[in-house]
Write a protein that holds these residues in place. Structure first.
Motif, mmCIF file in Angstrom:
data_model
loop_
_atom_site.group_PDB
_atom_site.id
_atom_site.type_symbol
_atom_site.label_atom_id
_atom_site.label_comp_id
_atom_site.label_asym_id
_atom_site.label_seq_id
_atom_site.Cartn_x
_atom_site.Cartn_y
_atom_site.Cartn_z
ATOM 1 N N GLY A 1 4.002 1.761 -1.336
ATOM 2 C CA GLY A 1 4.986 2.087 -2.360
ATOM 3 C C GLY A 1 5.709 0.921 -2.987
ATOM 4 O O GLY A 1 6.361 1.076 -4.009
ATOM 5 N N LEU B 1 0.827 -1.211 0.000
ATOM 6 C CA LEU B 1 0.000 0.000 0.000
ATOM 7 C C LEU B 1 0.854 1.251 0.000
ATOM 8 O O LEU B 1 0.425 2.303 -0.445
ATOM 9 C CB LEU B 1 -0.911 0.024 1.233
ATOM 10 N N GLU C 1 -1.932 8.206 -4.362
ATOM 11 C CA GLU C 1 -1.635 9.470 -3.711
ATOM 12 C C GLU C 1 -0.208 9.426 -3.144
ATOM 13 O O GLU C 1 0.276 8.383 -2.750
ATOM 14 C CB GLU C 1 -2.605 9.687 -2.550
ATOM 15 N N LYS D 1 -0.658 5.754 -9.878
ATOM 16 C CA LYS D 1 -1.728 6.723 -9.668
ATOM 17 C C LYS D 1 -2.016 6.975 -8.197
ATOM 18 O O LYS D 1 -2.891 7.739 -7.842
ATOM 19 C CB LYS D 1 -3.002 6.233 -10.357
ATOM 20 N N THR E 1 2.317 9.870 -0.378
ATOM 21 C CA THR E 1 2.413 10.042 1.078
ATOM 22 C C THR E 1 3.845 10.422 1.420
ATOM 23 O O THR E 1 4.754 9.685 1.064
ATOM 24 C CB THR E 1 2.022 8.758 1.821
#
Lengths: 143, 653, 326, 369, 318
Positions: free
Chosen positions: A61, A59, A140, A138, A142
């Motif tokens: 990266g 989740l 977001e 795509k 962080t």
């Protein structure tokens, strides 16, 4: 990410200290060439690998996660990899349900003497993750 | 936080394919890193001095060495930082040799990978906590499992060093395989003559407690403090009364019992003493054959026993003992001839195994040392030996060499000639392997002085023709097929691990290879240690080996135990699980999954139940940590936060 | 009895030199209530020549036939000829083990083969599916005096990872089947020795040597007949027996019967139906010796009575001499 | 320029698209069977026929926001030297909350007292609040659990709104309440609303009496301190509470937050995120001590804050707008209005027995705190 | 009438227990609510009808040291069995009053059917018909149309474990294959569709932890790693990846333990299908290990045990 790294994808490896980390060492000592994408985290036992680490990595990266432990029955801690096997299999089946290609996650058993198997595993897995491409194009960002 | 990073060139091993200066430069940019340098050989004395100096000068509180595998030098550097006053757990290693410089060809990519490896180590070391070993007392008793020559040697060496020894042997007598041999190569010494005194020593040594005809039921605990459950199997003879007179054996009407000691070369009695030199020399009943057990009536032995030692009602007895170290010397087995159908698979009485031939050759064996073949008790004139009967044969799953068959076949061929001067022996072999002292000379003597015909090639089939056995094979040196009409065929059957080797390994928490042989810590440098501290290996349970090698290992294992016991206290590994009692909800899932039963439930003063780790029992696998849903039990040095720091160092960049 | 239906692939030999194998096989299977169908338009199995040239091509020849079986909705094929059977088993083995090999093979075929057919020798079917009990239930006749050396030949059980049946070094299925039909068998050490195979044409001398060994070992084992399960073995041992005699000076006269012929005889089938007349070395004596089971029982009973009356005479002669070899 | 406006029903989406041109428009949108406030765009389905599951407080008080980001910089020459750069953003985009309910709008007034009308206004809240226009839709019917009329509100209450919208047969009647709200009348697609004014005002009054009033007897809720401070009372009335945060997170007046730093390598952020007094962590101290260890104590705080402490501090204003979300969405239907109504008298009148007889000790009765 | 018999049953055991857990009328006619009864006169408040949706066993672990009587439906009883497997309750301290159940009501579905109007009254007929009265009039609904999805495939209408049973046992007439039909159907979607689905669903999450606190098997509660800094699995950021991660924590900690009572999903104020992931894992656990949570008290949750030879787990090839 630096320019060089742009050619690479992020692959996280969890390796048990007794077998697979040794197997990766053996591959190194034997100068078995491998792709460079993998980053290795040493854990005492594959039983230490909470499936959440894998989820967290994917989740946050990582494009692929590899877990490797001692062969079943060969665990330094006797039972650790037996627990790991069930938990990792559960996760392997859950990932596609979440929409994450299960091929991005691989778990296997490699002993300290299996440098060749380690090389093959890293090479094949890296190749597969590259075929699948980056997971996070795509997502977001962080910080 | 003041982290110092030392990046090793390792000569050209790392610096050849990793730009170490660049790694240092990038490392300096990391928050918390106040010092980063490169060094030619960090593990060298001056390299370690460099680290100590930097700790002092830069006031470092955490150290990362980026060099080879931590499996290689983690301990070295932990000691270094400890000498400089830091807790040894304020240290991490980044493996940029085995995992980077040696396996990647592109210097740019390697450098980048090394930078990230260092970053992971830095992020982890910042999460590290100081950990302190606690010391615990050692029980200076040693358990030796298996009373073959290796186990006896180990037991005697330990006992001579003043340690109390428990020797557990599963068969009724110590001696193992060596006790069955006729002579030993290359000196043609009488096997039992040289072993016998050792067996007597074992029996008489006041520091050795012998448990014959006993097995290990359970092993609990950890180095220094093992609890062992030993099962003394029922012999149906009270050994405190039995004098070994042998009257019972003489009178026993059940004459067709399988003779385990003689590998079935001839039958024995249902109550027997395995061999004249047996230690302890006590009788035992085989209930599979004893009429009292099979038919429910007989009682002859009970009647004739002068000391009334017979007890048909005897039960197994389980005894608990405590020891501090364990030497495993459980020996080996031989492949079942049934797995070799091309050699008759056991259908032909005159195709026998090498160990059976030893018993035939042996003066105290069933034939009193006269060579006769089993089928008709006629002296054979032509004897064929087949080496590698099962060994080096991938098709039956035994790719390895059984180590000593070449040598004993040469010995048996020589002895055959000695016993039957007009005999002719043939040896079918793949390669002659005789690398020991005086070994090669010995095999040459067999050929040159004793006229043994060595045929290089494998045997494809053995079949009877009339009263002969036809041995059909290839002679690869002549490039032809050969057929030898033999009176007796001796198979050099493959050495395999004991059928219960796996179970024993599981009890001991040690690993074993695909073939069931126990795995040593390091094949070159730690040949008698296992990965489980406090457990040592001796003899053929680790792999096929001959007598001198087994004795060497027995002594080596004993010296390892002596070294371990030279201290009164042992330091525990502090990298064990720890419970945060504020977070623990007392679900006790960790208790259920701990492979070592190292977690117990504990009631706090306020009545809350929480998990509690027995530090010395915890082996540090971390199964509990990945089981605990609330993160309350954390394996120290591999806590969730430490591993997350590494994951984040990889992913969040 | 078994409900399932098999496919049956006779192959070229059974249409020609080994027609008696085919005839006896069908007759025995019928007796055993085995349902079988032949796929239409079957072709060469590939046999030996194909795989010496090209493995894909060899597998394709086999797979074509297997695909036909698949098409008629069956999943097991009885292949009496071991050469055909191995061609099929090898193709099956290769194609199930490797997806890419399967694709390569199917590339050559009009109808792809989906690897859904298992090939079995008649021995395997009788031993595993029909069962020894069923085999023995049909027996109506006995063959007194007959002692058979069961000869398996080289490829029926080998290589083991492909054949997946019986022991590669010491097979016992034919022994057991013959025994359950009430036939005496000998402990024959050359069960698997080479018969000379197809070298009978190019290296006649060598083949004569090999068959000599097999024949003489059979005699040594006390047998007076050899049972085979392979047309080529049968040919080398039967057809070339005269040749062996003339080149080695021996005088063998050992009937070489397909095991199905022997079973057929015990089932009371007519020698004609079993193609006994096709044998070179005559099996007349065996056929003549045949009696019904009831008759045999009477005989043994009366023998036992004789024995009981004059025990002192019969004691030593336990090892009944084999029949004369003429 | 007209004083009121009107938007035809079928033109509402176009109207919102116009509004979106120079502000982010937050409107109740349908996702599955759930209505949530979110940024309106062409892909969303508007849902105005019932109050949203969540209040629009997130527009002004996001679930989490970055107070500032920080960056560590190392001296290129000397790795021992490190500097830190801070960066904060209080310049927020214009926003419009369209379709808030009067209770939601009133909720912002509770916030304002805390975050704006003080000596040290909160720049983040203030920044957003000032850039936000609140266009409120009058309620035509009550929803399960709501009780706005009991706490000084009502289905057409204007407090906190910049614009009041009334839904009529043909469309939406739009009335600016504040000066800020007047700007809405300049938006294209809006027509003069005068002809609808009468109908709208009539409509606004209609549903007032349909709303339940648990405190009906004497209007405003009064709290008896005697009962309020009785532990047994709380133990009895909130045994079933699961101690989750649905009530506080869905409350238009709950304004508590938590501040955490998140750092990865050289970069980090200081984050403010919602927190709620129903969570045990809310009052957990660094020492491990927790002054409100049980859910009873925490529930007491929630009721106390809204009906006692806040009014004491802010001129008797009750920090509850009666939207009913905490009741409606409570997994076990805990009803705050019922509890408050018990608290009116000095004695617990719920059962015939005095509360003392319940006699249970705090620790053991406790569950799922 | 079941309500009356239930009251009698509870009155019968009341003297043996410290507290009895049952249902009473909630804040309106559409809602029932759990009640904790400590005094005999409270028994009169007790109701039983299809609005009694809550899984009252959720409260049991926290009442471990008390003697508790609890009313359970078939589905709720699985929780007790699971508690027993995991040693989370003392069975002898619990008096289980079982009620065979034909299905309960989903409040959300009723509101959906009645356009979210306040409910004036609701009555239940003999054959599963439900009459709902709102300001706008009356509407008759069928229980089968407004029951939660779990009731539609319910395999255990009669409690698996109980001390007293109120009412006659009912056998399920629902096909066992139907239980995971929705999961299997979801698996027909493409990977992208699935990811998009979960991203949209999880994005609504406000991390109020109602799902967690309502879950009877979520035993950590205040120690939940979603809120701790040590371990620091997730931050308090309201980003999609953190919300996603929270739900993964929730699902993975329930792996092979979820009794599918659906409380998590019912509790969610944002309508997120929280139970789906856990049910997917349950399906896998059933396929892999033949394990179904909350059925056999002697069973072990599959992830806390193992077999040396796992015949069902095939080694994966790359």
């Amino acid at each position: 990410m630096s320019d060089v790294a742009a050619r690479e994808l992020r692959i996280v490896g969890f390796l048990c200290n007794w077998c697979s980390y040794g197997g990766a060492d053996t591959a190194g000592v034997s100068r078995f060439k491998q792709p460079t994408d993998l980053r290795i985290i040493r854990v005492p036992c594959s039983g230490r690998v909470d499936p959440l680490f894998i989820v967290k990595a994917l989740l946050n990266g990582a494009d692929g996660v590899l877990v490797s432990g001692c062969h079943p029955r060969d665990c330094h801690y006797t039972d650790g990899n037996f627990y790991a096997r069930r938990r990792l299999e559960m996760l392997k089946r859950l990932l596609p349900f979440l929409g994450i290609d299960e091929r991005r996650f691989h778990y296997t058993w490699i002993s300290a003497s299996e440098g060749g198997k380690w090389q093959q595993t890293v090479t094949d897995f890296t190749k597969r993750v590259h075929e699948l491409g980056p997971l996070h194009a795509k997502k977001e960002a962080t910080p | 936080m003041r982290v110092g990073v030392f990046i090793c060139h390792c000569g050209n091993n790392i610096a050849g394919t990793v730009d170490v200066a660049k790694v240092a430069e990038e490392t300096r940019k990391l928050p918390g890193v106040v010092y980063a340098t490169t060094y030619m050989y960090t593990c060298s004395e001056p390299g370690q001095e460099e680290i100590k100096k930097a700790i002092k000068n830069e006031n470092l509180d955490r150290v990362v060495v980026s060099a080879c595998s931590p499996r290689m030098h983690e301990l070295t550097f932990r000691r270094t930082v400890e000498k400089a006053g830091l807790n040894r757990y304020f240290f991490e290693m980044a493996n940029i040799r085995e995992h980077v410089s040696w396996i990647g060809e592109n210097k740019e990519l390697n450098t980048n990978k090394a930078i990230e490896a260092v970053r992971m180590a830095v992020e982890k070391v910042k999460q590290n906590k100081p950990l302190y070993s606690s010391s615990f007392k050692i029980n200076k008793r040693v358990l030796v499992i298996g009373g073959g020559v290796a186990g006896m040697q180990a037991a005697l060496d330990c006992a001579d060093g003043g340690l109390e020894v428990l020797l557990v042997e599963k068969s009724p007598s110590v001696g193992g395989m060596m006790a069955r041999l006729d002579k030993t190569f290359p000196t043609i010494d009488c096997s039992i003559c040289i072993l016998g005194p050792k067996m007597v020593d074992v029996a008489q040594h006041d520091k050795i407690k012998l448990y014959a005809y006993s097995e290990i039921d359970e092993i609990k605990g950890y180095v220094g403090n093992y609890q062992i459950k030993i099962r003394k199997k029922a012999t149906y003879v009270d050994w405190t009364k039995c004098t070994g007179c042998g009257t019972c054996m003489e009178k026993c009407p059940s004459k067709n019992s399988y003779d385990h000691f003689n590998f079935g070369v001839a039958p024995t009695r249902a109550i027997n003493i395995p061999f004249p030199q047996a230690i302890p020399k006590k009788a035992k009943i085989d209930p599979d054959y004893c009429r009292q057990f099979v038919k429910g009536k007989c009682g002859v032995c009970a009647k004739v026993c002068p000391t009334k030692a017979i007890d048909y009602e005897m039960q197994d007895e389980v005894i608990t003992e405590e020891v501090g170290a364990i030497i495993v010397s459980t020996g080996y087995s031989l492949i079942d001839i049934e797995r070799l159908p091309e050699y008759g698979g056991g259908r032909y009485p005159d195709v026998i195994t090498g160990i059976q031939y030893e018993r035939i050759l042996n003066a105290s064996g069933p034939t009193s040392g006269h060579i006769v073949r089993p089928s008709d008790h006629v002296e054979p004139k032509t004897v064929v030996f087949v080496a590698c009967a099962g060994s080096r044969d991938k098709s039956i799953g035994i790719p390895y060499c059984s180590n000593f068959c070449c040598m004993y076949i040469a010995k048996q061929a020589i002895l055959t000639k000695d016993h039957v001067p007009d005999s002719q022996s043939y040896v079918f072999y793949m390669d002659i392997r005789s690398p020991g002292k005086g070994y090669d000379e010995f095999t040459r003597r067999a050929q040159e002085e004793y006229g043994v015909k060595y045929i290089r090639g494998r045997v494809s089939r053995i079949y009877p023709k009339g009263n002969k056995m036809i041995v059909k094979g290839a002679d690869t040196l002549l490039g032809t097929q050969v057929e030898v009409e033999a009176d007796l065929v001796v198979l050099g059957t493959a050495v395999i691990s004991n059928s219960d080797a796996g179970h024993m390994a599981e009890k001991l928490h040690i690993s074993y290879d695909t073939f069931g042989f126990y795995v040593e810590s390091h094949p070159k440098l730690r040949p008698v240690e296992t990965n489980t501290s406090g457990v040592f290996l001796a003899g053929a349970c680790q792999g096929p080996k001959d007598i001198p090698a087994s004795v060497c290992q027995g002594s080596a294992a004993a010296s390892k135990v002596q070294a371990l016991f030279s201290k009164d206290m042992l330091e525990s590994d502090p990298a064990v699980a720890k419970v945060n009692i504020n977070a623990c909800v007392g679900c006790l899932k960790c208790v259920k999954t701990c492979p070592f039963q190292a977690i117990k439930e504990k009631e706090l003063r306020d009545g809350r139940v929480v998990a509690d780790v027995i530090e010395t029992v915890c082996a540090g696998c971390g199964v509990c940590t990945s089981t605990c849903p609330c993160g309350a039990i954390q394996l120290q040095h591999f806590t969730d936060n430490q591993l997350l720091a590494e994951v984040n160092a990889i992913c969040l960049t | 009895m078994i409900e399932r239906e098999y496919a049956y692939y006779s192959g070229c030999s059974l249409e020609g030199t080994a027609s008696e194998y085919d005839a006896s096989m069908r007759a025995v299977l019928k007796e055993l209530d085995v349902n079988f169908r032949e796929p239409d338009d079957w072709s060469c199995c590939g046999s030996t020549p194909a795989h010496t040239v090209n493995h894909v091509f060899a597998a394709a020849l086999a797979a074509r036939n297997l695909a036909l079986v698949e098409k008629i909705g069956l999943n097991t094929i009885i292949t009496p000829c071991p050469s055909c059977m191995m061609a099929f088993k090898k193709a099956q083995h290769g194609m199930t083990k490797s997806e890419s090999f399967k694709n390569e093979v199917n590339e050559l075929l009009d109808e792809p083969y989906e690897c859904g057919v298992e090939s079995k020798s008649a021995l395997q079917v009788m031993y595993e599916d029909i069962g020894l009990d069923a085999v023995s239930q049909r027996v109506t006749h006995a063959l007194p005096g007959l002692k058979v050396a069961p000869y398996y030949g080289c490829i029926l059980n080998r290589p083991p990872e492909v054949a997946k049946f019986d022991d590669p070094e010491n097979p016992i299925s034919m022994d057991k089947i013959l025994l359950s039909a009430g036939v005496e068998v000998s402990d024959f050490a050359f069960k698997l020795e080479c018969c000379g195979a197809a070298f009978g044409v190019v290296k006649r001398e060598m083949v004569n040597q090999l068959t000599y060994k097999v024949l003489s070992m059979a005699l040594d084992s006390g047998a007076n007949c050899i049972a085979v399960a392979c047309p080529l073995c049968q040919q080398n041992l039967d057809l070339r027996q005269g040749q062996v005699n003339s080149t080695t000076g021996s005088s063998f006269n050992i009937p070489i019967l397909y095991f199905t012929q022997i079973i057929g005889l015990t089932y009371g089938l007519s020698p004609k139906a079993l193609g006994m007349d096709k044998l070179i070395v005559s099996a007349e004596q065996i056929i003549r010796s045949r009696v019904t089971v009831e008759e045999m029982k009477k005989r043994t009973e009366s023998e036992a009575q004789v024995k009981a009356k004059k025990p002192e005479k019969k004691t030593v002669i336990e090892e009944a001499k084999p029949e004369e070899n003429e | 320029m007209a004083d009121t406006g009107f938007v035809q029903k079928e033109k509402l989406n176009d109207f919102l698209n116009e509004l979106s041109k120079d502000a982010v428009v937050y409107a109740p949108c349908l996702e599955g069977d759930t209505v949530i406030f979110k940024a309106f765009d062409s892909g969303t389905t508007l849902c105005l026929d019932r109050p949203a599951n969540n209040p629009p407080k997130l527009v002004v008080f996001p679930q989490s926001e970055t107070l500032f980001s920080f960056k560590y910089k190392k001296d290129a020459e000397d790795p021992r030297k490190m500097s830190v750069e801070l960066e904060a953003n209080t310049d927020f985009p214009r926003a419009i909350i369209f379709g808030a309910r009067p209770c939601d709008a009133k909720g912002f007034r509770i916030y304002d007292s805390v975050y704006i009308d003080t000596n040290t206004p909160d720049p983040y809240y203030k920044g957003r609040r000032e850039k936000t226009m609140i266009a409120t839709l009058c309620c035509s019917a009550p929803s399960p659990g709501c009780f706005c009329v009991a706490v000084g509100g009502g289905p057409a209450h204007r407090e906190g709104s910049d614009v009041l919208i009334t839904q009529l047969e043909k469309g939406y009647f739009i009335e600016p309440v504040t000066e800020k709200g007047r700007a809405i009348l300049n938006v294209p697609r809006i027509e003069d609303g005068e002809q609808y004014a009468e109908e709208a005002h009539k409509r606004q009054l209609e549903s007032h009496d349909l709303v339940r009033n648990p405190f009906a007897e004497d209007g405003q809720p009064k709290i008896s301190r005697a009962l309020f401070d009785l532990d047994e009372f709380w133990e009895h009335v909130v045994s079933k509470c699961l101690s989750c945060g649905a009530c506080t997170y869905l409350c238009p007046t709950c304004y508590c937050f938590n501040i955490t730093d998140e750092q990865a390598l050289n970069n980090g952020e200081r984050i403010r995120s919602w927190d709620g007094c129903m969570f045990s962590h809310f009052t957990l101290e660094g020492s491990g001590h927790n002054p409100r260890p049980t859910k009873f104590k925490r529930f007491k705080n929630r009721v106390g804050h809204k009906f006692l402490y806040y009014p004491e501090k802010y001129n008797g204003v009750i920090a509850c707008c009666g939207c009913g979300r905490c009741i409606r969405h409570c997994p076990v239907s805990v009803d705050i209005s019922e509890i408050v109504s018990y608290l009116r008298g000095p004695r617990f009148e719920f059962t015939n027995e005095p509360p003392e007889s319940m006699g249970t000790d705090t620790n053991s009765q406790e569950q799922k705190q | 009438m079941i309500s009356q018999r239930l009251r009698e049953a509870i009155a019968g055991v009341f003297s043996e227990v410290d507290v009895a857990l049952a249902y009473q009328q909630g804040f309106d006619k559409l809602h029932a609510t759990p009640c904790f009864m400590t005094m005999p006169e409270e028994i009169n408040k007790l109701i039983w009808n299809p609005l009694c949706v809550h899984n009252l066993t959720s409260y049991l672990p926290s009442l471990k040291k008390k003697k508790v009587a609890v009313v359970v439906k078939g589905c709720d009883s699985r929780t007790i069995v699971q508690f027993m497997q995991e040693g989370l309750i003392n069975r002898e301290n619990v008096v289980i009053i079982g009620i065979p159940c034909n299905g309960v009501i989903s409040v959300n579905k009723v509101l959906h059917e009645t356009n979210h109007e306040p409910i004036e009254d609701i009555t239940f007929g003999e054959n599963g018909e439900i009459t709902v009265k709102t300001l706008k009039g009356e509407k008759t609904l069928l229980l089968s149309d407004v029951c939660p999805d779990k009731c539609k495939t319910c395999q255990y209408p009669t409690p698996i474990v109980y001390d007293r049973l109120v009412g006659d046992p009912i056998t399920s007439d629902k096909s066992p294959d139907s239980v995971y039909a929705d999961i299997k159907e979801f698996e027909n979607k493409t990977l992208e569709e699935r990811l998009q689905y979960w991203e949209q669903e999880f994005d609504r999450c406000i991390r109020c932890y109602a799902c967690r606190n309502a879950c009877p098997m979520c035993i950590c509660q205040d120690s939940c790693i979603a809120e701790t800094r040590d371990p620091h699995w997730i931050s308090q950021r309201a980003t999609l990846s953190e919300k996603f991660m929270f739900h993964m924590i929730h699902a993975l900690h329930l792996a092979g333990r979820c009794v599918e009572c659906g409380e998590c999903e019912r509790a969610c104020p944002m309508g997120i299908p929280v139970n789906k992931l856990k049910r997917k894992i349950n399906l896998d656990m059933k396929e892999l290990f033949g394990y179904e949570p909350g059925i056999d008290p002697e069973d072990k949750p599959p992830l806390y045990t193992f077999k040396v030879d796992e015949v069902t787990i095939k080694e994966h090839k790359i």
